[in-house]
Enzyme design. Structure first.
Site, PDB file in Angstrom:
ATOM      1  N   GLN A   1      -7.482  -4.590   8.571  1.00 38.61           N
ATOM      2  CA  GLN A   1      -6.706  -3.561   9.369  1.00 38.61           C
ATOM      3  C   GLN A   1      -5.549  -4.086  10.108  1.00 38.61           C
ATOM      4  OE1 GLN A   1      -5.749  -0.458  10.150  1.00 38.61           O
ATOM      5  NE2 GLN A   1      -7.778   0.407  10.804  1.00 38.61           N
TER       6      GLN A   1
ATOM      7  N   ALA B   1      -5.236  13.156   0.162  1.00 40.66           N
ATOM      8  CA  ALA B   1      -5.879  14.366   0.378  1.00 40.66           C
ATOM      9  C   ALA B   1      -7.052  14.610   1.250  1.00 40.66           C
ATOM     10  CB  ALA B   1      -6.058  15.433  -0.895  1.00 40.66           C
TER      11      ALA B   1
ATOM     12  N   GLY C   1     -14.479   5.403   5.108  1.00 40.79           N
ATOM     13  CA  GLY C   1     -13.409   6.545   5.370  1.00 40.79           C
ATOM     14  C   GLY C   1     -13.887   7.110   6.900  1.00 40.79           C
TER      15      GLY C   1
ATOM     16  N   GLU D   1       1.008  -1.144   0.001  1.00 37.12           N
ATOM     17  CA  GLU D   1      -0.072   0.162   0.060  1.00 37.12           C
ATOM     18  C   GLU D   1       0.642   1.130   0.008  1.00 37.12           C
ATOM     19  OE1 GLU D   1      -3.619   0.646   2.438  1.00 37.12           O
ATOM     20  OE2 GLU D   1      -2.452   2.290   3.445  1.00 37.12           O
TER      21      GLU D   1
END
Length: 297
Positions: free
Chosen positions: A175, A51, A109, A17
Protein backbone atom coordinates in the site's frame (compact mmCIF):
# COMPACT_ATOMS: atom_id res chain seq x y z
CA UNK A 1 5.91 -13.92 -18.82
CA UNK A 2 5.78 -14.76 -15.15
CA UNK A 3 6.79 -11.49 -13.50
CA UNK A 4 8.14 -13.29 -10.44
CA UNK A 5 11.17 -14.09 -12.59
CA UNK A 6 11.97 -10.38 -12.81
CA UNK A 7 13.14 -10.45 -9.20
CA UNK A 8 15.68 -13.13 -10.10
CA UNK A 9 16.98 -11.12 -13.05
CA UNK A 10 17.03 -7.58 -11.63
CA UNK A 11 18.00 -5.91 -8.40
CA UNK A 12 15.26 -3.28 -8.73
CA UNK A 13 11.96 -3.97 -10.50
CA UNK A 14 10.12 -0.82 -11.64
CA UNK A 15 6.44 -0.87 -12.57
CA UNK A 16 3.36 1.31 -13.02
CA UNK A 17 -0.30 1.10 -12.02
CA UNK A 18 -3.14 2.40 -14.18
CA UNK A 19 -6.91 2.21 -13.79
CA UNK A 20 -9.87 1.95 -16.19
CA UNK A 21 -11.92 5.17 -16.22
CA UNK A 22 -15.29 4.80 -14.52
CA UNK A 23 -17.13 6.60 -17.32
CA UNK A 24 -17.46 4.82 -20.64
CA UNK A 25 -17.13 8.15 -22.45
CA UNK A 26 -13.58 8.55 -21.09
CA UNK A 27 -12.25 5.11 -21.99
CA UNK A 28 -10.05 6.59 -24.72
CA UNK A 29 -8.04 8.44 -22.06
CA UNK A 30 -6.49 5.20 -20.83
CA UNK A 31 -5.29 4.38 -24.34
CA UNK A 32 -3.68 7.83 -24.58
CA UNK A 33 -2.02 7.21 -21.22
CA UNK A 34 -0.61 3.88 -22.41
CA UNK A 35 0.77 5.51 -25.55
CA UNK A 36 2.82 7.82 -23.37
CA UNK A 37 3.82 5.25 -20.75
CA UNK A 38 5.14 2.68 -23.24
CA UNK A 39 8.28 4.74 -23.91
CA UNK A 40 9.23 4.65 -20.23
CA UNK A 41 9.94 0.89 -20.42
CA UNK A 42 8.35 -0.33 -17.16
CA UNK A 43 8.96 -3.94 -16.18
CA UNK A 44 5.19 -4.43 -16.00
CA UNK A 45 1.96 -2.44 -15.73
CA UNK A 46 -0.78 -3.33 -13.28
CA UNK A 47 -4.40 -2.66 -14.24
CA UNK A 48 -6.84 -2.09 -11.40
CA UNK A 49 -10.19 -3.82 -11.09
CA UNK A 50 -12.37 -1.12 -12.60
CA UNK A 51 -15.91 0.16 -12.29
CA UNK A 52 -16.15 -0.45 -8.55
CA UNK A 53 -15.59 -4.17 -8.92
CA UNK A 54 -18.58 -4.74 -11.20
CA UNK A 55 -18.31 -8.00 -13.12
CA UNK A 56 -20.48 -6.80 -15.99
CA UNK A 57 -18.73 -3.45 -16.51
CA UNK A 58 -15.18 -4.47 -15.78
CA UNK A 59 -12.53 -3.40 -18.33
CA UNK A 60 -9.50 -4.92 -16.60
CA UNK A 61 -9.25 -7.88 -18.95
CA UNK A 62 -9.61 -5.72 -22.07
CA UNK A 63 -6.97 -3.20 -20.97
CA UNK A 64 -4.61 -5.90 -19.69
CA UNK A 65 -4.83 -7.56 -23.10
CA UNK A 66 -3.97 -4.28 -24.83
CA UNK A 67 -1.01 -3.70 -22.50
CA UNK A 68 0.39 -7.10 -23.46
CA UNK A 69 -0.68 -7.68 -27.03
CA UNK A 70 -0.42 -4.14 -28.41
CA UNK A 71 2.35 -2.58 -26.34
CA UNK A 72 4.39 -5.67 -25.51
CA UNK A 73 4.46 -4.89 -21.78
CA UNK A 74 3.60 -7.56 -19.25
CA UNK A 75 0.29 -6.80 -17.49
CA UNK A 76 -0.65 -7.54 -13.90
CA UNK A 77 -4.45 -7.77 -13.75
CA UNK A 78 -6.08 -6.83 -10.45
CA UNK A 79 -8.85 -9.13 -9.25
CA UNK A 80 -11.03 -8.47 -6.20
CA UNK A 81 -13.21 -11.08 -4.53
CA UNK A 82 -15.24 -9.64 -1.64
CA UNK A 83 -18.48 -9.45 -3.62
CA UNK A 84 -17.85 -12.31 -6.06
CA UNK A 85 -18.86 -15.93 -6.32
CA UNK A 86 -16.52 -18.70 -7.44
CA UNK A 87 -18.39 -18.67 -10.76
CA UNK A 88 -17.70 -14.93 -11.19
CA UNK A 89 -14.00 -15.40 -10.48
CA UNK A 90 -13.73 -18.44 -12.73
CA UNK A 91 -15.23 -16.51 -15.65
CA UNK A 92 -12.74 -13.66 -15.24
CA UNK A 93 -9.84 -16.09 -14.94
CA UNK A 94 -10.96 -17.82 -18.13
CA UNK A 95 -11.19 -14.47 -19.94
CA UNK A 96 -7.73 -13.42 -18.76
CA UNK A 97 -6.21 -16.75 -19.80
CA UNK A 98 -7.69 -16.40 -23.31
CA UNK A 99 -5.95 -13.02 -23.66
CA UNK A 100 -2.60 -14.42 -22.57
CA UNK A 101 -2.56 -12.61 -19.22
CA UNK A 102 -0.39 -14.64 -16.85
CA UNK A 103 -0.17 -12.50 -13.69
CA UNK A 104 -2.89 -11.56 -11.22
CA UNK A 105 -2.87 -9.25 -8.22
CA UNK A 106 -5.31 -10.94 -5.84
CA UNK A 107 -7.15 -8.52 -3.54
CA UNK A 108 -10.10 -8.62 -1.19
CA UNK A 109 -11.43 -5.27 -2.39
CA UNK A 110 -13.37 -2.59 -0.52
CA UNK A 111 -16.40 -3.87 1.36
CA UNK A 112 -19.58 -2.43 -0.21
CA UNK A 113 -22.19 -0.75 2.00
CA UNK A 114 -24.79 -3.36 1.06
CA UNK A 115 -22.38 -6.28 1.45
CA UNK A 116 -23.82 -9.61 2.50
CA UNK A 117 -21.13 -12.08 3.50
CA UNK A 118 -20.81 -15.10 1.24
CA UNK A 119 -18.83 -18.21 2.04
CA UNK A 120 -16.64 -18.22 -1.07
CA UNK A 121 -14.15 -15.42 -0.43
CA UNK A 122 -13.79 -13.48 2.79
CA UNK A 123 -10.10 -12.59 2.48
CA UNK A 124 -7.64 -12.14 -0.35
CA UNK A 125 -5.82 -15.26 0.86
CA UNK A 126 -8.99 -17.23 -0.01
CA UNK A 127 -8.78 -15.87 -3.55
CA UNK A 128 -5.06 -16.65 -3.78
CA UNK A 129 -5.71 -20.24 -2.73
CA UNK A 130 -8.51 -20.57 -5.29
CA UNK A 131 -6.39 -19.20 -8.15
CA UNK A 132 -3.43 -21.36 -7.16
CA UNK A 133 -5.56 -24.50 -7.48
CA UNK A 134 -5.89 -23.80 -11.21
CA UNK A 135 -2.11 -23.38 -11.59
CA UNK A 136 -2.65 -21.12 -14.61
CA UNK A 137 -1.38 -17.84 -13.16
CA UNK A 138 1.42 -16.22 -11.23
CA UNK A 139 -0.18 -14.64 -8.16
CA UNK A 140 0.81 -11.34 -6.52
CA UNK A 141 -0.54 -10.06 -3.20
CA UNK A 142 -0.73 -6.79 -1.31
CA UNK A 143 0.86 -5.74 1.97
CA UNK A 144 0.36 -2.81 4.32
CA UNK A 145 3.42 -1.16 5.91
CA UNK A 146 1.21 0.83 8.30
CA UNK A 147 -1.22 -2.04 8.85
CA UNK A 148 -4.56 -2.66 7.15
CA UNK A 149 -7.40 -0.52 8.45
CA UNK A 150 -9.55 -3.60 9.07
CA UNK A 151 -6.91 -5.62 10.92
CA UNK A 152 -7.31 -6.04 14.65
CA UNK A 153 -3.56 -5.68 15.15
CA UNK A 154 -0.30 -5.30 13.27
CA UNK A 155 0.54 -8.89 14.23
CA UNK A 156 -2.68 -10.13 12.61
CA UNK A 157 -1.78 -8.24 9.46
CA UNK A 158 1.63 -9.91 9.29
CA UNK A 159 0.08 -13.32 9.86
CA UNK A 160 -2.27 -12.63 6.97
CA UNK A 161 0.72 -11.75 4.81
CA UNK A 162 2.42 -15.02 5.76
CA UNK A 163 -0.78 -16.85 4.79
CA UNK A 164 -0.73 -15.21 1.35
CA UNK A 165 2.81 -16.46 0.86
CA UNK A 166 1.88 -19.97 1.99
CA UNK A 167 -1.12 -20.08 -0.34
CA UNK A 168 0.90 -19.13 -3.42
CA UNK A 169 1.73 -15.43 -3.71
CA UNK A 170 5.19 -15.05 -5.30
CA UNK A 171 5.66 -11.39 -4.42
CA UNK A 172 3.68 -8.54 -2.88
CA UNK A 173 3.15 -4.85 -3.58
CA UNK A 174 2.76 -2.45 -0.69
CA UNK A 175 0.00 0.00 0.00
CA UNK A 176 1.21 3.56 -0.56
CA UNK A 177 3.08 5.33 2.22
CA UNK A 178 4.67 8.74 2.61
CA UNK A 179 7.27 8.05 5.28
CA UNK A 180 9.90 5.43 4.41
CA UNK A 181 10.39 4.70 8.08
CA UNK A 182 7.10 2.77 8.11
CA UNK A 183 8.29 0.63 5.21
CA UNK A 184 11.66 -0.13 6.80
CA UNK A 185 10.00 -1.04 10.12
CA UNK A 186 7.63 -3.31 8.21
CA UNK A 187 10.53 -5.09 6.49
CA UNK A 188 12.20 -5.73 9.85
CA UNK A 189 9.01 -7.14 11.36
CA UNK A 190 7.93 -9.33 8.43
CA UNK A 191 11.25 -11.24 8.63
CA UNK A 192 10.27 -12.47 12.09
CA UNK A 193 7.16 -14.08 10.59
CA UNK A 194 9.05 -15.92 7.88
CA UNK A 195 7.89 -13.74 5.01
CA UNK A 196 10.66 -13.98 2.43
CA UNK A 197 9.05 -13.22 -0.94
CA UNK A 198 10.03 -9.99 -2.78
CA UNK A 199 8.26 -6.81 -1.72
CA UNK A 200 7.74 -3.81 -4.00
CA UNK A 201 7.27 -0.42 -2.38
CA UNK A 202 4.12 1.32 -3.61
CA UNK A 203 4.68 5.04 -4.13
CA UNK A 204 2.03 7.60 -5.08
CA UNK A 205 3.08 11.12 -6.06
CA UNK A 206 0.55 13.50 -4.51
CA UNK A 207 -0.12 16.41 -6.83
CA UNK A 208 -3.16 18.11 -5.26
CA UNK A 209 -4.74 18.53 -1.83
CA UNK A 210 -8.03 16.89 -2.83
CA UNK A 211 -6.11 13.76 -3.75
CA UNK A 212 -4.23 13.59 -0.46
CA UNK A 213 -7.39 14.01 1.63
CA UNK A 214 -9.12 11.20 -0.25
CA UNK A 215 -6.10 8.90 0.11
CA UNK A 216 -5.86 9.40 3.85
CA UNK A 217 -9.58 8.72 4.31
CA UNK A 218 -9.40 5.48 2.29
CA UNK A 219 -6.21 3.84 3.54
CA UNK A 220 -5.17 5.75 6.65
CA UNK A 221 -1.64 6.54 5.45
CA UNK A 222 0.04 9.01 7.79
CA UNK A 223 1.25 12.29 6.34
CA UNK A 224 4.68 13.41 7.65
CA UNK A 225 5.07 16.96 8.94
CA UNK A 226 7.49 17.64 6.10
CA UNK A 227 4.82 16.96 3.50
CA UNK A 228 2.14 18.85 5.41
CA UNK A 229 4.41 21.91 5.27
CA UNK A 230 4.77 21.44 1.52
CA UNK A 231 0.99 21.28 1.07
CA UNK A 232 0.45 24.36 3.20
CA UNK A 233 3.12 26.32 1.36
CA UNK A 234 1.80 25.57 -2.13
CA UNK A 235 -1.91 25.19 -1.36
CA UNK A 236 -2.88 27.95 -3.78
CA UNK A 237 -0.27 27.19 -6.42
CA UNK A 238 -1.34 23.95 -8.19
CA UNK A 239 1.69 23.78 -10.49
CA UNK A 240 4.15 24.28 -7.65
CA UNK A 241 2.33 21.68 -5.52
CA UNK A 242 2.46 19.20 -8.40
CA UNK A 243 6.19 19.70 -8.84
CA UNK A 244 6.76 19.48 -5.08
CA UNK A 245 4.77 16.23 -4.96
CA UNK A 246 6.87 14.78 -7.77
CA UNK A 247 10.07 15.85 -6.01
CA UNK A 248 8.93 14.33 -2.71
CA UNK A 249 8.05 10.99 -4.33
CA UNK A 250 11.35 10.97 -6.22
CA UNK A 251 13.25 11.55 -2.98
CA UNK A 252 11.34 8.65 -1.38
CA UNK A 253 12.18 6.34 -4.27
CA UNK A 254 15.88 7.19 -4.39
CA UNK A 255 16.17 6.52 -0.66
CA UNK A 256 14.39 3.17 -1.06
CA UNK A 257 16.52 2.11 -4.01
CA UNK A 258 19.69 3.09 -2.20
CA UNK A 259 18.81 0.82 0.72
CA UNK A 260 18.17 -2.22 -1.46
CA UNK A 261 14.40 -2.33 -2.02
CA UNK A 262 13.21 -5.20 -4.25
CA UNK A 263 11.21 -2.88 -6.47
CA UNK A 264 9.17 0.28 -6.90
CA UNK A 265 5.52 0.26 -7.99
CA UNK A 266 4.42 3.74 -9.05
CA UNK A 267 0.75 4.59 -8.69
CA UNK A 268 0.50 6.84 -11.74
CA UNK A 269 -3.17 7.88 -11.33
CA UNK A 270 -3.21 7.75 -15.16
CA UNK A 271 -0.99 10.83 -15.23
CA UNK A 272 1.82 10.19 -17.75
CA UNK A 273 3.45 13.57 -17.06
CA UNK A 274 4.10 12.60 -13.44
CA UNK A 275 5.27 9.11 -14.40
CA UNK A 276 7.64 10.53 -16.99
CA UNK A 277 9.19 13.09 -14.64
CA UNK A 278 9.84 10.50 -11.94
CA UNK A 279 11.10 7.89 -14.41
CA UNK A 280 13.58 10.38 -15.86
CA UNK A 281 14.88 11.20 -12.38
CA UNK A 282 15.45 7.62 -11.26
CA UNK A 283 16.22 5.73 -14.48
CA UNK A 284 19.98 6.21 -14.26
CA UNK A 285 20.28 4.93 -10.69
CA UNK A 286 18.08 1.89 -11.46
CA UNK A 287 20.12 1.16 -14.59
CA UNK A 288 23.38 1.44 -12.66
CA UNK A 289 22.21 -0.87 -9.86
CA UNK A 290 20.72 -3.45 -12.23
CA UNK A 291 23.90 -3.57 -14.29
CA UNK A 292 26.56 -3.24 -11.59
CA UNK A 293 27.50 -6.94 -11.69
CA UNK A 294 27.92 -6.79 -15.45
CA UNK A 295 30.23 -3.79 -15.10
CA UNK A 296 32.35 -5.56 -12.46
CA UNK A 297 32.63 -8.70 -14.52
Amino acid sequence: MNISNLFKEKKVVFSFEIFPPKKESKIDTIYNTLEELKGLSPDFISVTYGAGGSLTKNRTCEISSIVKNKYGIEPLAHLTCINSSKEDVTKILDDLKKEGVENILALRGDIPLDYKENSNFKYSSDLIKHIKERNDFNIVGACYPEGHLDSKSYEEDLLNLKRKQEFGATHVISQLFFDNKFFYDFLDKKDKYGVNIPIQAGIMPVINTKQINRIVSLCGAKIPDKFIKIMNKYEYNPEALRDAGIAYATEQIIDLISTGVDGIHLYTMNNPYVAKKISESISSIIHTINNCDKVVN
